[in-house]
Design a protein around this motif. Structure first.
Motif, PDB file in Angstrom:
ATOM      1  N   SER A 173       0.846  -1.190   0.000  1.00 41.01           N
ATOM      2  CA  SER A 173       0.000   0.000   0.000  1.00 41.01           C
ATOM      3  C   SER A 173       0.877   1.233   0.000  1.00 41.01           C
ATOM      4  CB  SER A 173      -0.887   0.001   1.246  1.00 41.01           C
ATOM      5  OG  SER A 173      -1.379   1.314   1.506  1.00 41.01           O
ATOM      6  N   GLU A 175      -0.719   4.257   0.828  1.00 43.61           N
ATOM      7  CA  GLU A 175      -1.598   5.264   1.436  1.00 43.61           C
ATOM      8  C   GLU A 175      -0.766   6.267   2.233  1.00 43.61           C
ATOM      9  OE1 GLU A 175      -5.057   5.811   1.460  1.00 43.61           O
ATOM     10  OE2 GLU A 175      -4.903   4.507  -0.287  1.00 43.61           O
ATOM     11  N   LYS A 177      -1.411   7.919   4.844  1.00 41.69           N
ATOM     12  CA  LYS A 177      -1.438   7.725   6.308  1.00 41.69           C
ATOM     13  C   LYS A 177      -0.443   6.652   6.748  1.00 41.69           C
ATOM     14  CE  LYS A 177      -5.452   4.678   5.931  1.00 41.69           C
ATOM     15  NZ  LYS A 177      -6.893   4.566   6.167  1.00 41.69           N
TER      16      LYS A 177
ATOM     17  N   THR B 163      -6.268  10.354   0.617  1.00 44.63           N
ATOM     18  CA  THR B 163      -6.035   8.982   0.155  1.00 44.63           C
ATOM     19  C   THR B 163      -4.957   8.959  -0.934  1.00 44.63           C
ATOM     20  OG1 THR B 163      -7.642   9.077  -1.635  1.00 44.63           O
ATOM     21  CG2 THR B 163      -8.479   8.450   0.541  1.00 44.63           C
ATOM     22  N   GLN B 164      -4.445   7.766  -1.153  1.00 46.77           N
ATOM     23  CA  GLN B 164      -3.457   7.595  -2.222  1.00 46.77           C
ATOM     24  C   GLN B 164      -4.065   7.978  -3.576  1.00 46.77           C
ATOM     25  OE1 GLN B 164      -1.893   3.621  -2.463  1.00 46.77           O
ATOM     26  NE2 GLN B 164      -0.341   4.164  -3.973  1.00 46.77           N
ATOM     27  N   ASN B 165      -5.327   7.603  -3.787  1.00 45.90           N
ATOM     28  CA  ASN B 165      -5.993   7.949  -5.043  1.00 45.90           C
ATOM     29  C   ASN B 165      -6.059   9.452  -5.256  1.00 45.90           C
ATOM     30  OD1 ASN B 165      -6.414   5.370  -5.894  1.00 45.90           O
ATOM     31  ND2 ASN B 165      -8.546   5.257  -5.183  1.00 45.90           N
ATOM     32  N   GLU B 166      -6.447  10.173  -4.212  1.00 48.52           N
ATOM     33  CA  GLU B 166      -6.507  11.635  -4.320  1.00 48.52           C
ATOM     34  C   GLU B 166      -5.134  12.210  -4.652  1.00 48.52           C
ATOM     35  OE1 GLU B 166      -9.777  13.499  -1.283  1.00 48.52           O
ATOM     36  OE2 GLU B 166      -8.197  12.286  -0.378  1.00 48.52           O
TER      37      GLU B 166
END
Lengths: 363, 363
Positions: A173, A175, A177, B163-166
């Protein structure tokens, strides 16, 4: 998906296979240079990276350090105690101790507020740590959210040395965070080596296999960072206790663990309800004997309650021969856990002022 | 790839189209409530997000703030001066000023050491800022690497809200070095609203369109963060000056810009070499007139050297009619730039002690 996920379920599969794959050395190579500790003797600590470098520095009278983190979650149980037993081993060896309360990680990855994290760390962890023997006033203890400007600024700059591909391959991942939390973890792991803490020194991080991704990338960061010198962190790997009911020990299943704040009665009841390796009937048990490898009560004794190897061996022999029944094994465990809990809970109360003082200093 | 990339080349294409697409309002809607400033009058500041909220708070006698960042790169030139002109406008309006030196971002995304970044910030930026009129002692100035524990801890926790997508959709990349830098930028943008800085208040960030991704995600973070309150940051958008040689102004092409530390002779030579909108022959020029929209010397006058609208209009008229030649336009610009540089470089020397003092305080 990566092989192991430090934020996911514990499912480490075959230890030997993973060690081979990750390049982790067996503890047996260096066991004779390690302290005489049941975690080592019984193979609960089963592997390491570069622990020989740590031991060599120690043998030469140099400085060594240990760093570990508290991940505030639920009740502190006998599974968590394994971490403290390792801290105490390194304390006895003379390592500088660093303990981080991973409140930023808990906030980012599990949505636990800083306040709640703080409360859990104090009540469920620090009080138990001190009761078990941690010398808190000799320890560099801090909350990640208060790790200091230089710590957090380094963490942010460590991002330069890790690629998105490495992150995704290692953690499965990318992400933000998780990335933020991971970078602070690298700073935690390297903190004993910060210039203001005396610079490069062998620093061991005792972990479970599922934390190895953090170790691997922290080692990469240590190698690449040029603002000042780091030596690659060292690691040891411990097995996890299984839950009393078989399968994994889980905070969401209170019958799977004995918490260090359980009453003696609760603890005894959990032992009575535990999964054993005993046979179905008395007659069959006498004939075939018990199976210690599937006996969660025996595991509890071996991990925590029987320090003496000869005594543990005697219990194993009698149980495997069928001479000792599951009920008798449980009686031993219940008696020991009572002794342990009564003593521990008394010490836990005594620990309160010391913990409060440290919290006040880290307001 | 995202529409615009704050770490990439400046290539903003059609302003109107981008404004429509991103939801940026035209400055003309609120122009009458803005100060009488050439940047506004001439449409150099062309768009905004929520600037009406900022103006309303100001008109009601409330507190407002401005934050901008210094990205240490090369020489400080007339293109950079546009940022300072905006800072000074907000200073005159009474906004609290915050200026961050983005040394962590420069370290992560461009490999510039903290030391080198520090030197560039002092020599190329702060001295010029002060010489141009910034009241540094009334400004919250800091280096990102020394933004303080609370600032950097918040930045790390902002990861929970993006988020990673954003990130990938907004920046076209999820590289850890960019994510860390972006999260610190959100903290920079929200800093005037930290509880220790007086809490929520309209805070404007004057930027170019290519920085809008940071604005958009900082607004998202402001909306979602629950540890304390933020109001969504406000932004204004400015056009960029083109380079003197046509095309973009680039640090790697010294002839494309006049640096504020260029000698008067160098500056005049660059104006002589500049791309103009004049015609090929005298006869043709007298007949067709010059094209101000393709004249980089006229752009220099309009952006920086002619404050008075009537005067600029007169020059435009004479040039477009063919009455004024390119050589005459250049003479005006050379005379003005001499006047400006002589005065500026004197003030720049006077600024040294004030800058040194601030650096000493942020050691």
């Amino acid at each position: 998906m990566p092989e192991v996920d430090p934020w996911g379920e514990v499912e480490t599969g075959s230890y030997a296979e993973k060690m081979e794959k990750f390049g982790i050395d067996p503890i047996t190579d260096i066991e004779h240079r390690m302290p005489d500790n049941l975690l080592v003797r019984r193979g609960i600590i089963f592997g390491h990276r570069d622990m020989d470098r740590f031991l060599e520095e120690l043998e030469n009278g140099g400085e060594v350090a240990m760093i570990t983190g508290i991940q505030p979650s639920g009740l502190f149980h006998m599974g968590h105690k394994l971490v403290v037993d390792q801290i105490l081993m390194y304390q006895d060896m003379g390592a500088q101790l660093t303990i981080t309360a991973a409140d930023v990680e808990a906030y980012n990855t599990r949505g636990i507020s800083l306040e709640k994290g703080r409360e859990l760390v104090a009540e469920q962890y620090l009080k138990n740590y001190v009761a078990l023997g941690l010398e808190l006033d000799e320890t560099d203890f801090y909350f990640q959210s208060q790790a200091g400007n230089d710590h957090l600024s380094r963490a942010a700059r460590f991002g330069r040395y890790v690629t998105q591909n490495e992150m995704e391959a290692t953690y499965g991942s990318g992400e933000p965070k998780k990335m933020s939390s991971a970078q602070i973890q690298y700073a935690d792991i390297l903190r004993p080596q910060f210039p203001e803490n005396g610079g490069p020194k062998p620093t061991v991080v005792p972990v479970g296999l599922e934390q190895d991704p953090h170790i691997r990338l922290a080692r990469e960061v240590a190698r690449k960072f040029r603002d000042h010198d780091f030596t690659k962190p060292v690691s040891t790997y411990n097995k996890f206790m299984r839950g009393l009911t078989g399968g994994k020990m889980s905070s969401s299943q209170p019958k799977s663990y004995i918490s260090l704040t359980d009453s003696v009665e609760e603890a005894k009841q959990k032992i009575d309800d535990a999964k054993t390796g005993g046979q179905d009937s008395l007659e069959e048990h006498r004939r075939k004997g018990g199976d210690v490898s599937e006996d969660m009560v025996f595991e509890l004794l071996a991990y925590h309650l029987v320090e003496d190897d000869a005594e543990l061996e005697r219990i194993r022999r009698e149980y495997e021969s069928g001479e000792m029944l599951s009920s008798e094994l449980k009686e031993i465990a219940k008696s020991r856990i009572e002794e342990f809990l009564v003593e521990h809970q008394r010490k836990r109360e005594e620990a309160e002022p010391a913990v409060q003082q440290v919290l006040d200093e880290h307001g």
